[in-house]
Design an enzyme around this catalytic site. Structure first.
Site, PDB file in Angstrom:
ATOM      1  N   CYS A 169       0.801  -1.223   0.000  1.00 37.62           N
ATOM      2  CA  CYS A 169       0.000   0.000   0.000  1.00 37.62           C
ATOM      3  C   CYS A 169       0.833   1.271   0.000  1.00 37.62           C
ATOM      4  O   CYS A 169       0.454   2.262  -0.633  1.00 37.62           O
ATOM      5  CB  CYS A 169      -0.965  -0.028   1.181  1.00 37.62           C
ATOM      6  N   VAL A 170       1.962   1.271   0.705  1.00 39.09           N
ATOM      7  CA  VAL A 170       2.837   2.447   0.673  1.00 39.09           C
ATOM      8  C   VAL A 170       3.471   2.594  -0.700  1.00 39.09           C
ATOM      9  O   VAL A 170       3.484   3.678  -1.297  1.00 39.09           O
ATOM     10  CB  VAL A 170       3.910   2.364   1.772  1.00 39.09           C
TER      11      VAL A 170
END
Length: 230
Positions: A169-170
């Protein structure tokens, strides 16, 4: 992370750095004039022990770093977006689920919207009034959300990205930030994962190709030099 794994990664990074620099990679995107903080999935399902998504180094690195960043952002009245993930329909057999196909790879069905305690932002970095809490359905904080439009309307040109996980997700948030025309800064001590070596490798690769990796100290110093927003 074991010393043996760290040694292997250091050797790989040294070799990759030589190759990258020879071919013009590892350039700097730099800080812009107005930043926003994008905090990705620092909710209880990721920060508290005993869950499928629980990540490492939450208590000793990520939360303290986030507290410093939040203090600096709030002092300047700059935009803060707390991103989390949850789903209305977690029945994997329901063709109308908002999980899409992701549940075929990872247990996103764990994050049910009706269990708010799971997807609520960790109390230690809880949102204040006026700060955005954005629910996403995919890895990237931009995919299928209003994030890009919100940032543009606020005059933002730089995003400081924190949270979990470095490998999913990052990383996708950083990549999409670049694609949307924002300067992505990944804040080193405020990014975590659950797999040994995942943070180190992904931050190295992000720094080479998609955004700048900077320390909390560097980011706070940059923020402190900005004028407060009205």
């Amino acid at each position: 992370m074991s010393q043996d794994l760290q040694k292997m990664l250091d050797q790989a990074f040294d070799a990759a750095t030589s190759l990258y620099q020879k071919n013009g990679f590892q350039r700097r995107v730099g800080f812009g004039k107005k930043p926003a903080l994008i905090s990705v999935d620092l909710a209880n399902a990721w920060t508290q022990p005993g869950n499928p998504f629980t990540c490492d180094k939450i208590d000793d690195e990520i939360i303290p770093g986030m507290q410093r960043l939040l203090e600096a952002f709030r002092a300047k009245n700059l935009p803060i977006v707390h991103v989390t993930t949850c789903y209305q329909v977690t029945d994997r057999n329901n063709p109308h689920t908002d999980m899409g196909l992701w549940h075929n790879k990872i247990p996103v069905d764990f994050c049910a919207q009706d269990n708010e305690e799971l997807w609520a932002i960790d109390d230690r970095i809880a949102p204040l009034e006026g700060e955005q809490v954005l629910i996403k359905k995919h890895a990237s904080s931009f995919q299928g959300t209003y994030l890009a439009g919100f940032l543009r309307a606020a005059g933002v040109d730089t995003v400081l990205v924190t949270g979990v996980t470095a490998s999913a997700c990052v990383r996708t948030t950083v990549c999409d930030a670049m694609a949307e025309g924002f300067r992505p800064i990944a804040v080193k001590e405020c990014i975590g994962d659950r797999i040994p070596g995942a943070v180190a490798w992904n931050l190295f690769d992000i720094d080479a190709k998609f955004g700048d990796v900077e320390t909390v100290d560097t980011c706070v110093e940059y923020l402190n030099k900005l004028e407060a927003q009205r």
